[in-house]
Motif scaffolding. Sequence first.
Motif, mmCIF file in Angstrom:
data_model
loop_
_atom_site.group_PDB
_atom_site.id
_atom_site.type_symbol
_atom_site.label_atom_id
_atom_site.label_comp_id
_atom_site.label_asym_id
_atom_site.label_seq_id
_atom_site.Cartn_x
_atom_site.Cartn_y
_atom_site.Cartn_z
ATOM 1 N N GLN A 35 -12.748 -0.857 -5.300
ATOM 2 C CA GLN A 35 -12.750 -2.175 -4.669
ATOM 3 C C GLN A 35 -12.053 -2.128 -3.311
ATOM 4 O O GLN A 35 -12.527 -2.712 -2.331
ATOM 5 N N ARG A 36 -10.940 -1.409 -3.235
ATOM 6 C CA ARG A 36 -10.209 -1.302 -1.973
ATOM 7 C C ARG A 36 -11.016 -0.540 -0.931
ATOM 8 O O ARG A 36 -11.005 -0.887 0.257
ATOM 9 N N LYS A 37 -11.729 0.494 -1.362
ATOM 10 C CA LYS A 37 -12.574 1.231 -0.427
ATOM 11 C C LYS A 37 -13.673 0.333 0.131
ATOM 12 O O LYS A 37 -13.983 0.370 1.327
ATOM 13 N N SER A 38 -14.256 -0.489 -0.733
ATOM 14 C CA SER A 38 -15.318 -1.394 -0.293
ATOM 15 C C SER A 38 -14.784 -2.418 0.697
ATOM 16 O O SER A 38 -15.440 -2.754 1.686
ATOM 17 N N GLU A 39 -13.568 -2.924 0.434
ATOM 18 C CA GLU A 39 -12.977 -3.908 1.339
ATOM 19 C C GLU A 39 -12.693 -3.297 2.706
ATOM 20 O O GLU A 39 -12.869 -3.942 3.740
ATOM 21 N N LYS A 40 -12.241 -2.033 2.736
ATOM 22 C CA LYS A 40 -11.973 -1.370 4.011
ATOM 23 C C LYS A 40 -13.258 -1.186 4.811
ATOM 24 O O LYS A 40 -13.279 -1.339 6.030
ATOM 25 N N LYS A 41 -14.344 -0.840 4.118
ATOM 26 C CA LYS A 41 -15.615 -0.648 4.812
ATOM 27 C C LYS A 41 -16.108 -1.957 5.425
ATOM 28 O O LYS A 41 -16.672 -1.969 6.518
ATOM 29 N N ARG A 42 -15.879 -3.068 4.728
ATOM 30 C CA ARG A 42 -16.339 -4.361 5.243
ATOM 31 C C ARG A 42 -15.540 -4.811 6.450
ATOM 32 O O ARG A 42 -16.024 -5.560 7.288
ATOM 33 N N THR A 43 -14.271 -4.350 6.531
ATOM 34 C CA THR A 43 -13.435 -4.760 7.662
ATOM 35 C C THR A 43 -13.535 -3.769 8.814
ATOM 36 O O THR A 43 -13.063 -4.026 9.903
ATOM 37 N N LYS A 64 0.790 -1.231 0.000
ATOM 38 C CA LYS A 64 0.000 0.000 0.000
ATOM 39 C C LYS A 64 0.823 1.284 0.000
ATOM 40 O O LYS A 64 0.277 2.353 -0.260
#
Length: 243
Positions: A235-243, A101
């Motif tokens: 996609q990375r923003k969505s993954e951060k929100k899920r975690t 990152k």
Amino acid sequence: MSNDDDDDDDHVACPFQCLSQEARELYLESHISRIPVPSPLVFYRDYVSRNRPVIIQGALDQWSALSKWNTLNYFRDQLGDTPVTIDITPDGYGDCVKLHKYFVTPVEEKMPFNHFMDIIEGKKSFDGIVYCQHQNSSFTTEFQQLNNDIHELGWVREAFVPWFDHTENDLQEQTYLNPLKITVEPNELLYLPSLWFHSVEQDSPITIACNFWYDMEYDIKWNYYQFMSNIIKQQRKSEKKRT
């Protein structure tokens, strides 16, 4: 459900893998060709316009650097204590992504060229891996004593002008990427098209390379590049929100 529907579901489930597979089947090659010096028309038609890399053999036959740059003493004689920009890294990787990152750049320092050569030749110790380079035409600004040893290749400029007024481990972890490995030999020129991600390694203690940069054409390739970049960011923003 039909087989066609199953295929569509597979494509939706892994769009990057689908993109990679179709690119290999329709466009990309499994190796990079080696060719003799082409005419400007052939170079543009077969490689530049198709955004394909190629290695051109014998491209540097007219460079006096091929004979002059065979000894390190030549560089010491020409450059002496001329201040040059040195890039310093702890592991040899500069301008690369760390921890998946962070984009990191080398530490830059100015030092006399002879001091740099003492480090390269092991006459002086130094904490870190050093290489002599600087962005934005360091050769013409910091190595003026060597400028006459090379020259721009006329057939390359003619090909461009009429039509145009990560680390290896990171790549291996992405199964939908298919990196190509090549070795560029002395007196060979690698044409690397725009938007081709790349990394460089050397297999000898001392390696000298000269780069010529030309402006890219902002056409459909740039549109696709921006499109893919935005998809990945989202996609990375969505993954951060899920975690």
